[in-house]
Design a protein around this motif. Structure first.
Motif, PDB file in Angstrom:
ATOM      1  N   ALA A 138       0.851  -1.193   0.000  1.00 17.06           N
ATOM      2  CA  ALA A 138       0.000   0.000   0.000  1.00 17.06           C
ATOM      3  C   ALA A 138       0.886   1.242   0.000  1.00 17.06           C
ATOM      4  N   LEU A 139       0.367   2.300  -0.558  1.00 13.84           N
ATOM      5  CA  LEU A 139       1.038   3.601  -0.558  1.00 13.84           C
ATOM      6  C   LEU A 139       0.283   4.525   0.384  1.00 13.84           C
ATOM      7  N   ILE A 140       0.984   5.060   1.384  1.00 15.91           N
ATOM      8  CA  ILE A 140       0.398   6.041   2.305  1.00 15.91           C
ATOM      9  C   ILE A 140       0.969   7.411   1.950  1.00 15.91           C
ATOM     10  N   ILE A 141       0.109   8.304   1.488  1.00 13.65           N
ATOM     11  CA  ILE A 141       0.498   9.669   1.128  1.00 13.65           C
ATOM     12  C   ILE A 141       0.093  10.567   2.289  1.00 13.65           C
ATOM     13  N   VAL A 142       1.085  11.148   2.960  1.00 10.66           N
ATOM     14  CA  VAL A 142       0.835  11.882   4.199  1.00 10.66           C
ATOM     15  C   VAL A 142       0.709  13.388   3.923  1.00 10.66           C
ATOM     16  N   ASP A 143      -0.487  13.913   4.098  1.00 11.09           N
ATOM     17  CA  ASP A 143      -0.740  15.359   4.220  1.00 11.09           C
ATOM     18  C   ASP A 143      -0.179  16.207   3.078  1.00 11.09           C
ATOM     19  N   VAL A 144      -0.339  15.774   1.844  1.00 13.36           N
ATOM     20  CA  VAL A 144       0.104  16.611   0.720  1.00 13.36           C
ATOM     21  C   VAL A 144      -1.045  17.571   0.405  1.00 13.36           C
ATOM     22  N   GLN A 145      -1.163  18.587   1.254  1.00  7.20           N
ATOM     23  CA  GLN A 145      -2.267  19.540   1.254  1.00  7.20           C
ATOM     24  C   GLN A 145      -1.755  20.947   0.956  1.00  7.20           C
ATOM     25  N   ASN A 146      -2.656  21.796   0.497  1.00 13.56           N
ATOM     26  CA  ASN A 146      -2.256  23.129   0.044  1.00 13.56           C
ATOM     27  C   ASN A 146      -1.537  23.940   1.115  1.00 13.56           C
ATOM     28  N   ASP A 147      -1.964  23.835   2.364  1.00 15.31           N
ATOM     29  CA  ASP A 147      -1.323  24.633   3.419  1.00 15.31           C
ATOM     30  C   ASP A 147       0.107  24.210   3.695  1.00 15.31           C
ATOM     31  N   PHE A 148       0.500  23.005   3.292  1.00 12.09           N
ATOM     32  CA  PHE A 148       1.872  22.550   3.495  1.00 12.09           C
ATOM     33  C   PHE A 148       2.753  22.756   2.259  1.00 12.09           C
TER      34      PHE A 148
ATOM     35  N   ILE B  94      -2.777  -5.993   3.765  1.00 12.80           N
ATOM     36  CA  ILE B  94      -1.540  -5.287   3.419  1.00 12.80           C
ATOM     37  C   ILE B  94      -0.431  -5.733   4.363  1.00 12.80           C
ATOM     38  N   THR B  95       0.743  -6.009   3.810  1.00 11.15           N
ATOM     39  CA  THR B  95       1.888  -6.422   4.624  1.00 11.15           C
ATOM     40  C   THR B  95       3.034  -5.417   4.594  1.00 11.15           C
ATOM     41  N   ARG B  96       3.068  -4.564   3.553  1.00 10.64           N
ATOM     42  CA  ARG B  96       4.124  -3.552   3.468  1.00 10.64           C
ATOM     43  C   ARG B  96       3.505  -2.231   3.052  1.00 10.64           C
ATOM     44  N   VAL B  97       4.029  -1.141   3.600  1.00  8.40           N
ATOM     45  CA  VAL B  97       3.528   0.187   3.245  1.00  8.40           C
ATOM     46  C   VAL B  97       4.693   1.072   2.818  1.00  8.40           C
ATOM     47  N   VAL B  98       4.438   1.873   1.804  1.00  6.85           N
ATOM     48  CA  VAL B  98       5.369   2.902   1.368  1.00  6.85           C
ATOM     49  C   VAL B  98       4.841   4.220   1.906  1.00  6.85           C
ATOM     50  N   VAL B  99       5.664   4.934   2.669  1.00 12.92           N
ATOM     51  CA  VAL B  99       5.229   6.171   3.319  1.00 12.92           C
ATOM     52  C   VAL B  99       5.929   7.356   2.660  1.00 12.92           C
ATOM     53  N   VAL B 100       5.140   8.306   2.172  1.00 10.15           N
ATOM     54  CA  VAL B 100       5.657   9.504   1.511  1.00 10.15           C
ATOM     55  C   VAL B 100       4.848  10.712   1.997  1.00 10.15           C
ATOM     56  N   GLY B 101       5.339  11.926   1.710  1.00 13.04           N
ATOM     57  CA  GLY B 101       4.540  13.109   1.995  1.00 13.04           C
ATOM     58  C   GLY B 101       5.231  14.111   2.892  1.00 13.04           C
TER      59      GLY B 101
END
Length: 226
Positions: A10-20, A157-164
């Motif tokens: 799974a891909l976890i996209i962390v808080d890629v929001q306009n305020d950041f 899910i057994t593995r996660v990719v964390v980005v953001g």
């Protein structure tokens, strides 16, 4: 141990929001440079599920400097949400990602990518006015959990990719919680940016100590999946 090709990613996209993003209320330097690597990961054939966390604060949130009449980027002891006699040290931020505002919305490229994927899920966090929530899994006091743990385990899910954003806060907290859940996180340096460079380097070391695998690029992740 399962090979990369035998695992569910799974891909976890962390808080890629306009305020950041650059020009936002709580901008992270060079935030837009993570968009291309995230696109590359969104197109990786082994990604089975995408979860995008979204800071969604009520007005006058406990993490806002304005709530305490303090300057932003200072540390302040705030009341524990359940134990009035105890306190939690809190970094105070400019007002950001207030629910319903343009700043709380995903960057347009991320928003469009999520619309294109049937396997994309949005995970609100930071919704409790009395406690901050850096991790995509739970609030900072672990009083309540988001939908993310259930979503990942129901989909095996057994593995996660964390980005953001940002490496030294929400990315770190999310990757460490993923490791605590036994999900073997991979953190992609090209697809993360931090508030402070020294703190970000320390955050990468901490994530590694918890068992996160730190890689340079999306191509490195795709190689792991083979």
């Amino acid at each position: 141990m399962m090979a990369g090709g035998d695992e569910n990613w799974a891909l976890i996209i962390v808080d890629v929001q306009n305020d950041f993003m650059e020009g936002g209320a709580l901008q992270v330097s060079q935030a837009s440079t993570i968009l291309d690597p995230i696109d590359e990961l969104l197109n990786a054939p082994r990604i089975r599920l995408v979860a995008a966390t979204q800071d969604t604060h009520p007005p006058a949130h406990l993490s806002f400097a304005s709530t305490h009449s303090k300057p932003p980027f200072t540390r302040h002891n705030v009341p524990h949400p359940c134990l009035p006699s105890e306190h939690i040290e809190q970094m105070l931020w400019p007002d950001h990602c207030v629910r319903g505002t343009e700043g709380s919305q995903f960057h347009p490229r991320i928003q469009q990518a999520l619309k294109r994927r049937a396997d994309a899920h949005i995970i609100p966090k930071g919704t409790n006015i009395k406690v901050d929530g850096y991790s995509g899994f739970a609030d900072n006091a672990y009083l309540s959990f988001t939908e993310l743990p259930r979503l990942l385990f129901e989909n095996r899910i057994t593995r996660v990719v964390v980005v953001g954003l940002a490496t030294d806060y929400c990315v770190k907290a999310t990757a460490i919680d993923a490791a605590k859940f036994g999900l073997k996180p991979v953190v992609v340096r090209q697809a993360t940016r931090g508030v402070d460079e020294q703190d970000s380097q320390q955050a990468l070391r901490e994530m590694s100590q918890y068992g996160a695998e730190i890689v340079h690029s999306a191509k490195d992740v795709i190689a792991l999946m083979a």
